[in-house]
Design an enzyme around this catalytic site. Structure first.
Site: not given
Length: 314
Positions: A10, A94-95, A119, A204, A253
């Protein structure tokens, strides 16, 4: 040559991303159409036309970035006969880890789109707007040790942890707003610059536990198979191929640290990677790769011309 494929996270989204691929290649259009159908949403139009504030919403940005990455991979394979076996590792920020898993066949495109939509929504629901914050600690003195010391100071007044260890000179902290504010003060005392991030939630960090619980339920029923290329996980900074381990790490995660610097260092070191290719939108990971692994070749593949040049370089 040992190749690793990188998939952005992102922040790399922009209005118009993927449009050149869709205009040039039927295989890219098919990816965007499949994502639209899976979500029951005209996400491809939002990506092409905006508005930017809607594209930037976490629940839209996450599946949108994934779809551009997977479209680029499909173009490489369908239009330019790129053999995925040429890659030894894949990794996503991440994503982007979902993008990587989809690109190497561990999760179907439709399932990946739906998981990322959820998510994004779950992360937004987890913490009321205004309660959480994130900040980027930057500068030549910034490293993981400095960031952890700053986060420790912040944790005296609330939740505050290192969220993204991107590279030396760029580490992100996350948590309660008051705690992050305290950590920013400490970071400046230690010689770092601190920039509050314009994000909708504190990603996170332990405040994301409600989102992790939602993702645990969704991932429990998702079909995950062994990837054709080992995916270096954010949580372990090591290659993973076991579907059940991947399932568990995707849950962890949500609240855990993105160990990107360590992942890149492992690939460039023990993994023997000499070439990194960032697949999708933007060049953020390419910039990080050049800082972390300066001896390796690093390329961002955004345009049809870049994809063709990359595919024909083997």
């Amino acid at each position: 040559m040992t190749l690793a494929l990188l998939f952005p996270g992102q922040g790399s989204q922009s209005v118009g991303m993927g449009a050149a691929l869709a205009d040039a290649f039927p295989s890219a259009r098919s990816v965007f159409a499949e994502v639209d159908e899976a979500l029951g949403q005209n996400l491809s139009q939002l990506m092409r036309e905006g508005p930017e504030d809607q594209l930037t919403l976490t629940e839209n940005a996450q599946p949108a970035l994934m779809s551009v990455s997977v479209a680029a991979m499909r173009v490489l394979r369908t239009e330019f006969d790129f053999d995925l076996a040429k890659a030894t590792y894949a990794a996503g920020h991440s994503l982007g880890e979902y993008s990587a898993l989809c690109a190497v066949g561990a999760i179907s495109l439709a399932d990946t789109a739906r998981l990322l939509k959820l998510r994004g929504q779950a992360m937004q629901r987890a913490v009321p707007v205004g309660r959480g914050a994130m900040a980027s600690l930057i500068g030549p003195k910034t490293d993981l040790a400095l960031a952890e010391e700053a986060a420790k100071a912040g944790s005296e007044v609330g939740v505050c942890v290192v969220a993204n260890d991107n590279n030396n000179g760029n580490v992100v902290i996350s948590g309660d707003k008051a705690a992050v504010d305290r950590a920013i003060e400490k970071a400046k005392e230690l010689g770092a610059r601190a920039i509050p991030l314009n994000v909708s939630a504190p990603f996170h960090c332990p405040l994301m536990q409600p989102a992790a619980d939602e993702m645990a339920t969704a991932l429990a029923s998702a079909t995950i198979v062994a990837p054709s290329v080992a995916v270096v996980a954010n949580i372990t900074a090591r290659p993973e191929t076991d579907p059940e381990v991947i399932r568990r790490l995707l849950v962890e995660q949500v609240t855990g640290r993105v160990r990107w610097r360590e992942s890149m260092e492992w690939m460039a070191g023990e993994g023997g990677v000499t070439r990194f290719a960032e697949i999708g939108s933007g060049k953020v990971l390419t910039g990080m790769a050049k800082r972390i692994a300066p001896d390796a070749e690093s390329t961002a593949l955004n345009t049809p011309e870049e994809l063709e040049a990359f595919a024909t370089s083997f």
